[in-house]
Scaffold this motif. Structure first.
Motif, PDB file in Angstrom:
ATOM      1  N   PRO A  15      -6.637   0.786   6.237  1.00  0.00           N
ATOM      2  CA  PRO A  15      -7.043   2.102   6.080  1.00  0.00           C
ATOM      3  C   PRO A  15      -7.768   2.280   4.282  1.00  0.00           C
ATOM      4  N   CYS A  72      -1.871   6.681  -1.087  1.00  0.00           N
ATOM      5  CA  CYS A  72      -3.625   6.641  -0.757  1.00  0.00           C
ATOM      6  C   CYS A  72      -4.373   6.892  -2.163  1.00  0.00           C
ATOM      7  N   PHE A 103       0.901  -1.082  -0.034  1.00  0.00           N
ATOM      8  CA  PHE A 103      -0.003   0.001   0.099  1.00  0.00           C
ATOM      9  C   PHE A 103       0.961   1.194  -0.131  1.00  0.00           C
ATOM     10  N   PRO A 146      -3.034  25.786   4.236  1.00  0.00           N
ATOM     11  CA  PRO A 146      -1.776  25.115   3.677  1.00  0.00           C
ATOM     12  C   PRO A 146      -2.066  23.500   3.456  1.00  0.00           C
ATOM     13  N   GLN A 147      -1.685  23.158   2.328  1.00  0.00           N
ATOM     14  CA  GLN A 147      -1.885  21.543   2.254  1.00  0.00           C
ATOM     15  C   GLN A 147      -0.604  21.026   1.657  1.00  0.00           C
ATOM     16  N   ALA A 148      -0.297  19.767   2.180  1.00  0.00           N
ATOM     17  CA  ALA A 148       1.016  19.011   1.850  1.00  0.00           C
ATOM     18  C   ALA A 148       0.341  17.998   0.993  1.00  0.00           C
ATOM     19  N   GLY A 149       0.315  16.615   1.860  1.00  0.00           N
ATOM     20  CA  GLY A 149      -0.380  15.264   0.758  1.00  0.00           C
ATOM     21  C   GLY A 149      -1.526  15.307   0.746  1.00  0.00           C
ATOM     22  N   THR A 204      -3.313  14.036   3.252  1.00  0.00           N
ATOM     23  CA  THR A 204      -3.946  12.556   3.785  1.00  0.00           C
ATOM     24  C   THR A 204      -4.471  12.860   5.295  1.00  0.00           C
ATOM     25  N   VAL A 263      -6.391  13.013   8.392  1.00  0.00           N
ATOM     26  CA  VAL A 263      -7.479  12.160   8.869  1.00  0.00           C
ATOM     27  C   VAL A 263      -8.582  13.217   9.492  1.00  0.00           C
ATOM     28  N   GLU A 287      -2.251  11.067  17.322  1.00  0.00           N
ATOM     29  CA  GLU A 287      -1.507  11.373  16.341  1.00  0.00           C
ATOM     30  C   GLU A 287      -1.774  12.166  15.128  1.00  0.00           C
ATOM     31  N   LEU A 323       4.677   5.707   8.093  1.00  0.00           N
ATOM     32  CA  LEU A 323       3.314   5.496   8.272  1.00  0.00           C
ATOM     33  C   LEU A 323       2.639   4.909   6.919  1.00  0.00           C
ATOM     34  N   ASN A 340      -5.166  28.602   7.962  1.00  0.00           N
ATOM     35  CA  ASN A 340      -5.880  27.472   8.411  1.00  0.00           C
ATOM     36  C   ASN A 340      -6.974  27.847   9.452  1.00  0.00           C
ATOM     37  N   GLY A 375       2.845  10.407  14.120  1.00  0.00           N
ATOM     38  CA  GLY A 375       3.357   9.185  14.893  1.00  0.00           C
ATOM     39  C   GLY A 375       3.772   7.953  14.180  1.00  0.00           C
ATOM     40  N   ALA A 395       0.446   6.088   4.994  1.00  0.00           N
ATOM     41  CA  ALA A 395       0.387   7.108   3.956  1.00  0.00           C
ATOM     42  C   ALA A 395       1.750   7.717   3.267  1.00  0.00           C
TER      43      ALA A 395
HETATM   44  C1  LIG Z   1      -3.690   5.603   5.084  1.00  0.00           C
HETATM   45  C2  LIG Z   1      -3.279   6.308   5.919  1.00  0.00           C
HETATM   46  C3  LIG Z   1      -2.456   6.190   7.131  1.00  0.00           C
HETATM   47  C4  LIG Z   1      -1.972   7.124   8.055  1.00  0.00           C
HETATM   48  N1  LIG Z   1      -1.456   6.357   9.138  1.00  0.00           N
HETATM   49  C5  LIG Z   1      -0.872   7.503  10.132  1.00  0.00           C
HETATM   50  C6  LIG Z   1       0.057   7.134  11.099  1.00  0.00           C
HETATM   51  O1  LIG Z   1       0.105   5.987  11.153  1.00  0.00           O
HETATM   52  N2  LIG Z   1       0.445   8.056  12.122  1.00  0.00           N
HETATM   53  C7  LIG Z   1       0.107   9.526  11.826  1.00  0.00           C
HETATM   54  O2  LIG Z   1       0.349   9.988  12.592  1.00  0.00           O
HETATM   55  N3  LIG Z   1      -0.767   9.757  10.952  1.00  0.00           N
HETATM   56  C8  LIG Z   1      -1.322   8.908   9.980  1.00  0.00           C
HETATM   57  N4  LIG Z   1      -2.229   9.338   8.820  1.00  0.00           N
HETATM   58  C9  LIG Z   1      -2.682  10.703   8.913  1.00  0.00           C
HETATM   59  C10 LIG Z   1      -1.834  11.440   8.056  1.00  0.00           C
HETATM   60  O3  LIG Z   1      -1.111  10.841   6.924  1.00  0.00           O
HETATM   61  C11 LIG Z   1      -0.514  12.284   8.680  1.00  0.00           C
HETATM   62  O4  LIG Z   1      -1.356  13.186   9.754  1.00  0.00           O
HETATM   63  C12 LIG Z   1       0.369  12.929   7.860  1.00  0.00           C
HETATM   64  O5  LIG Z   1       1.362  13.617   8.842  1.00  0.00           O
HETATM   65  C13 LIG Z   1      -0.398  14.132   7.058  1.00  0.00           C
HETATM   66  O6  LIG Z   1       0.563  14.661   6.083  1.00  0.00           O
HETATM   67  P1  LIG Z   1       0.442  15.311   4.707  1.00  0.00           P
HETATM   68  O7  LIG Z   1       1.500  15.551   4.045  1.00  0.00           O
HETATM   69  O8  LIG Z   1      -0.697  14.700   3.989  1.00  0.00           O
HETATM   70  O9  LIG Z   1      -0.432  16.760   5.283  1.00  0.00           O
HETATM   71  P2  LIG Z   1      -1.750  17.239   5.010  1.00  0.00           P
HETATM   72  O10 LIG Z   1      -2.976  16.322   5.094  1.00  0.00           O
HETATM   73  O11 LIG Z   1      -1.750  17.718   3.704  1.00  0.00           O
HETATM   74  O12 LIG Z   1      -1.871  18.467   5.889  1.00  0.00           O
HETATM   75  C14 LIG Z   1      -1.917  18.045   7.521  1.00  0.00           C
HETATM   76  C15 LIG Z   1      -2.151  19.362   8.210  1.00  0.00           C
HETATM   77  O13 LIG Z   1      -0.777  19.881   8.263  1.00  0.00           O
HETATM   78  C16 LIG Z   1      -0.854  21.144   7.639  1.00  0.00           C
HETATM   79  N5  LIG Z   1       0.238  21.558   6.832  1.00  0.00           N
HETATM   80  C17 LIG Z   1       0.557  20.803   5.836  1.00  0.00           C
HETATM   81  N6  LIG Z   1       1.784  21.243   5.292  1.00  0.00           N
HETATM   82  C18 LIG Z   1       1.893  22.083   6.144  1.00  0.00           C
HETATM   83  C19 LIG Z   1       3.256  23.268   6.005  1.00  0.00           C
HETATM   84  N7  LIG Z   1       4.413  22.973   5.207  1.00  0.00           N
HETATM   85  N8  LIG Z   1       3.417  24.020   7.080  1.00  0.00           N
HETATM   86  C20 LIG Z   1       2.304  24.167   7.808  1.00  0.00           C
HETATM   87  N9  LIG Z   1       1.368  23.361   7.776  1.00  0.00           N
HETATM   88  C21 LIG Z   1       1.278  22.528   6.974  1.00  0.00           C
HETATM   89  C22 LIG Z   1      -2.293  21.567   7.034  1.00  0.00           C
HETATM   90  O14 LIG Z   1      -2.739  22.558   6.805  1.00  0.00           O
HETATM   91  C23 LIG Z   1      -2.906  20.185   7.712  1.00  0.00           C
HETATM   92  O15 LIG Z   1      -3.634  21.189   8.885  1.00  0.00           O
HETATM   93  C24 LIG Z   1      -2.497   8.217   8.053  1.00  0.00           C
HETATM   94  C25 LIG Z   1      -3.307   8.715   6.874  1.00  0.00           C
HETATM   95  C26 LIG Z   1      -3.657   7.839   5.836  1.00  0.00           C
HETATM   96  C27 LIG Z   1      -4.492   8.356   4.675  1.00  0.00           C
END
Ligand SMILES: Cc1cc2nc3c(=O)[nH]c(=O)nc-3n(C[C@H](O)[C@H](O)[C@H](O)COP(=O)(O)OP(=O)(O)OC[C@H]3O[C@@H](n4cnc5c(N)ncnc54)[C@H](O)[C@@H]3O)c2cc1C
Length: 507
Positions: free
Chosen positions: A379, A25, A22, A117-120, A122, A124, A464, A181, A501, A198, A183
């Motif tokens: 997931p 996502c 996996f 702000p948006q990164a990946g 993902t 939750v 987390e 993780l 945000n 985490g 994702a």
């Molecule tokens: C399949 C799956 C498994 C997962 N497993 C875990 C896990 O095991 N542990 C865990 O902790 N989480 C897990 N998650 C949740 C998620 O992946 C985490 O929270 C991850 O850290 C989010 O990263 P992202 O790049 O997708 O950020 P986004 O989802 O795009 O953003 C997350 C937050 O951070 C802010 N943000 C993004 N980039 C920045 C930046 N550069 N500066 C300031 N703010 C910013 C956004 O505004 C938002 O509030 C999982 C999610 C999925 C879908």
């Protein structure tokens, strides 16, 4: 009679199907969700609406190819990973440099334009998608690795590096990003730091507060805060980086990060075990900590309802037959013989003490991945439900599973299924309630009950995933009023107009 540990290991390994890893996502094709603002009855803040002159400014700064305003293209940035929340932003901006982020924020602040702000994407908890028409600032083009030092193990990169890509790059130098993780193929390091992610190996390597040596961030007015130190020890004044770690994009945009990587282990073992009840799970956990010590790198748990769930949704079956509880244990080290000896001895004791009923161990890469995928692919089934209410709580381990049992009773026939799995090593439970469809009545039955009970059991309502949009209104349950007020003061100082945000973290 149980087969000897090694016998059961051999046979069971053969039963492990070859699951696809996996990595990414996947958004499955589903109906678009309703707008968040409608579903959740939120009022728009007094921010300015996007005008033509704003677009001209952004076009001059980034060029048209780094702006998205096409309705169809915008959709994937407006909708969250679960397909539950939907904003109506009409603009995505894709800066490549810190200077560009600074200019964007300085302009938005001056014009009173809200920014998400948006990164990946993902998240939750709905942290990464706009609630109304906030401009989405995507870091996806800020994906440069700046340096990798294979002596100190420090990697410095831009915030938009995808976690898995970063890990692959440091692997070439014998290093490993201490965060993993499900994702990982989509989430970005800036998102990970902003959520203080985490994941699967926190138990061994700790969280982002421990592993981020420094960072660079831009506050709402475009001010660049430079704390990108790469030293392990640096007690010169306030450790400002910690304010940005876990701040979920409400205090500033993280643009660069320095991470302390760990030496990549050269040998790994993964054991997948079956246990009769949660008491035995805890005994196995304790034994694993005692007997595996420094090589234990992850310890995950899932119940039989989780296994049923992935069987039904994803056609994944238990590699060892059916048991009330399953444990996944990983060891990582540098000496194959030493680690194998330790894990087999541990399993023998666990079996002979009847802590576990059966088990399988994988030592080869493909088989390790196959066992991990049973856990990591859970997931993927979430988007295949009518509706799934997901909770990410942490609890003292002795109370870890009580909440799942209690929720089964509390929900009765309102739920199709209640199941629990998670990072046992950190007391982090992912509690899931599957229903035929979303209903406000069910949500009201679940919340705030679930959070109150978590607090009563001595736990945290967000282990987390952060508060994002979905948990923001429960912040007062998690923190006393004086602390929430102090957090608000900090927010006011970093972002006086509240453009960063909005509607997230704070009630
Ligand atoms: C399949 C799956 C498994 C997962 N497993 C875990 C896990 O095991 N542990 C865990 O902790 N989480 C897990 N998650 C949740 C998620 O992946 C985490 O929270 C991850 O850290 C989010 O990263 P992202 O790049 O997708 O950020 P986004 O989802 O795009 O953003 C997350 C937050 O951070 C802010 N943000 C993004 N980039 C920045 C930046 N550069 N500066 C300031 N703010 C910013 C956004 O505004 C938002 O509030 C999982 C999610 C999925 C879908």
């Amino acid at each position: 009679m149980l087969p000897s540990c090694r016998e059961s290991i051999k046979t069971a390994v053969l039963l492990v199907p070859k699951f696809a890893r996996f990595d990414r996502c996947v958004h499955t094709v589903r109906l678009k969700p309703n707008y968040t603002s409608v579903n959740y009855n939120v009022s728009r803040g007094g921010f300015a609406h996007l005008q033509k002159q704003h677009l001209y400014f952004f076009r001059d700064l980034l060029g048209e190819h780094r702006m998205i305003s096409d309705t169809i293209e915008l959709e994937k940035y407006n909708v969250d990973w679960f397909n539950n929340l939907r904003g109506c932003s009409s603009l995505v901006l894709k800066p490549k440099t810190t200077q560009e982020v600074s200019q964007i924020l300085s302009f938005c602040n001056q014009e009173n334009l809200a920014v998400s702000p948006q990164a990946g994407n993902t998240s939750v908890v709905g942290g990464s998608v706009p609630v109304f028409d906030e401009i989405i600032l995507s870091t996806e083009l800020m994906n440069k690795i700046i340096s990798i030092d294979d002596t100190s193990g420090v990697v410095v990169c831009q915030a938009g590096c995808v976690l898995e890509n970063l890990d692959t790059a440091v692997a070439e130098k014998g290093l490993m990003v201490p965060l993993d993780l499900g994702a990982k193929g989509s989430c970005q390091i800036g998102g990970n730091v902003s959520t203080n992610a985490g994941g699967l190996r926190l138990f061994r390597y700790g969280n982002m507060h421990g592993n981020v040596l420094g960072l660079e961030a831009v506050t709402a007015d475009g001010n660049i805060i430079e704390c990108l130190g790469t030293l392990k020890k640096d007690n010169t004044g306030y450790h400002l980086k910690h304010l940005f770690i876990g701040s979920e994009g409400t205090l500033g945009i993280i643009t660069k990060v320095a991470i302390q990587c760990t030496t990549r282990p050269t040998c790994q073992n993964v054991a997948f075990l079956g246990a009769q009840n949660f008491r035995k799970v805890l005994k196995t956990f304790k034994l694993a900590k005692q007997d595996l010590g420094e090589i234990l790198s992850a310890i995950e748990v899932m119940d039989s309802a989780t296994m049923e769930f992935i069987g039904e949704k994803l056609n994944i079956n238990s590699p060892i037959g059916d048991y009330p509880f399953y444990l996944l244990l990983e060891t990582s080290g540098s000496n194959t013989n030493h680690d194998s000896e330790k894990i087999f001895k541990f399993l023998e004791i666990a079996l002979n003490s009847h802590f576990i009923l059966n088990g399988t161990v994988a030592v080869e890469h493909a088989k390790i991945n196959a066992l991990w995928s049973v856990r990591e692919r859970i997931p993927e089934g979430f988007n295949l439900c009518g509706h799934l209410f997901c909770y990410d709580v942490s609890l003292p381990v002795e109370n870890y599973f009580i909440l799942v049992d209690e929720m089964k009773i509390h929900m009765g026939s309102l739920a199709d299924r209640v199941f629990g799995f998670g990072h046992l090593g950190d007391g982090n439970l992912h509690l899931q309630i599957e229903t035929k469809e979303f209903s406000q009545q069910i949500k009201d039955h679940l919340e705030p009950y679930i959070f109150k009970r978590t607090a009563q059991f001595g736990g945290s309502i967000s282990a987390e995933h952060g508060m994002g949009f979905l948990k923001a209104k429960y912040l007062n349950l998690a923190r006393p009023p004086s602390t929430v007020n102090f957090m608000k003061d900090i927010k006011q100082m970093f972002d006086p107009k509240g453009i960063l945000n909005p509607y997230k973290v704070f009630p």
